[in-house]
Design a protein around this motif. Structure first.
Motif, PDB file in Angstrom:
ATOM      1  N   PRO A  10       0.806  -1.227   0.000  1.00  0.00           N
ATOM      2  CA  PRO A  10       0.000   0.000   0.000  1.00  0.00           C
ATOM      3  C   PRO A  10       0.835   1.272   0.000  1.00  0.00           C
ATOM      4  N   SER A  14      -1.870   0.794  -3.119  1.00  0.00           N
ATOM      5  CA  SER A  14      -2.799   1.678  -2.403  1.00  0.00           C
ATOM      6  C   SER A  14      -4.214   1.533  -2.943  1.00  0.00           C
ATOM      7  N   LYS A  48      -5.719  -1.682  -1.491  1.00  0.00           N
ATOM      8  CA  LYS A  48      -6.094  -1.476  -0.092  1.00  0.00           C
ATOM      9  C   LYS A  48      -7.446  -0.775   0.002  1.00  0.00           C
ATOM     10  N   TYR A  95       3.865  -8.620   0.191  1.00  0.00           N
ATOM     11  CA  TYR A  95       3.484  -7.365  -0.471  1.00  0.00           C
ATOM     12  C   TYR A  95       4.696  -6.890  -1.267  1.00  0.00           C
TER      13      TYR A  95
END
Length: 270
Positions: free
Chosen positions: A150, A157, A160, A179
């Motif tokens: 994110p 992002s 998310k 991630y």
């Protein structure tokens, strides 16, 4: 004596010529003095296929010009813009980074243009062995998921926000094996079998790396969050006219055809 004077004059002439060459930049490698120019672009890693083609065409049409492209996650690129302050153009994967750049005075406001939509999709292994049909299935038992950080690439992002929007964050998070810092890494994890599913940009399905190796699952419009890829000249550019020339090309009819060729959905430039 006469020959000695001639030798002295010859040496002096040579020194004058050498001094002239240094002043012109021919011996120092000064590209601006020799007529060569370089523009530096900070571009989201997901635009690599398009940008490489735009770069090649632009350099061919503008002899003596070098386009230096630095790829990375949008957040990382914004950090580079903020700390190094030496890029001519900024092309992140999400307009929010350019908006922040305008707020902080990093980009020239009237140079900002939106180029194309950036549409998230679910990508799974070819054959879809885990039978993924939508976002909720990413939370099923035994499904290994890899997502963008994110705080890294724009897809991170965006993902998310999407999972928060659909109230699926708590369900899917336990299945996330890692991630990544760039969207390109998500595709690598998937095609190498380190993950069963991921969320990437739809345009990446045109890449040769994807062909025959993945299957895509569309995300319904009411769940999806479509982003916009912008372009902007930075306040740090050393050659605004050349930077604008590249921007004009990237958003021209010819340039937009290249974006379209690589799976993007260009926006109207009128």
């Amino acid at each position: 004596m006469e020959s000695k004077n001639i030798a002295i004059i010859a040496i002096a002439a040579i020194l004058i010529i050498i001094a002239g060459l240094y002043a012109s930049g021919m011996l120092t490698g000064d590209s601006s003095a020799s007529g060569n120019k370089t523009i530096t672009i900070l571009a989201g890693a997901g635009t690599i296929k398009v940008m490489n083609e735009l770069k090649e065409n632009f350099e061919e049409d503008n002899p003596g010009v070098t386009v230096d492209i630095r790829y990375g996650g949008s957040s990382e690129l914004f950090g580079i813009l903020e700390t190094q302050k030496d890029a001519d153009l900024f092309i992140p994967g999400d307009i929010k980074y350019v908006n922040e750049g305008m707020t902080k005075g990093y980009v020239i406001n009237d140079t900002v243009r939106n180029i194309t939509k950036h549409i998230p999709i679910i990508a799974v292994k070819d054959g879809n062995p885990k039978n993924i049909t939508g976002l909720e299935d990413l939370g099923k038992s035994g499904v290994k998921v890899v997502l963008g950080d994110p705080k890294g690439p724009a897809i991170g992002s965006t993902t998310k926000k999407m999972l928060n929007k659909t109230n699926l964050t708590d369900k899917i998070s336990p299945n996330v094996v890692t991630y990544t810092t760039t969207v390109n890494q998500l595709l690598t994890y998937l095609i190498t079998g380190q993950a069963d599913a991921t969320i990437i940009w739809a345009d990446m399905t045109t890449w040769s790396e994807s062909q025959g190796k993945i299957k895509t699952v569309e995300i319904p419009k009411d769940q999806n969050i479509v982003k916009t890829i912008p372009i902007a000249v930075t306040v740090y550019t050393k050659d605004e006219s050349l930077a604008m020339k590249f921007e004009d090309y990237a958003t021209s009819a010819e340039g937009l055809e290249i974006w379209k060729k690589w799976g993007f959905e260009p926006l109207n430039q009128s």
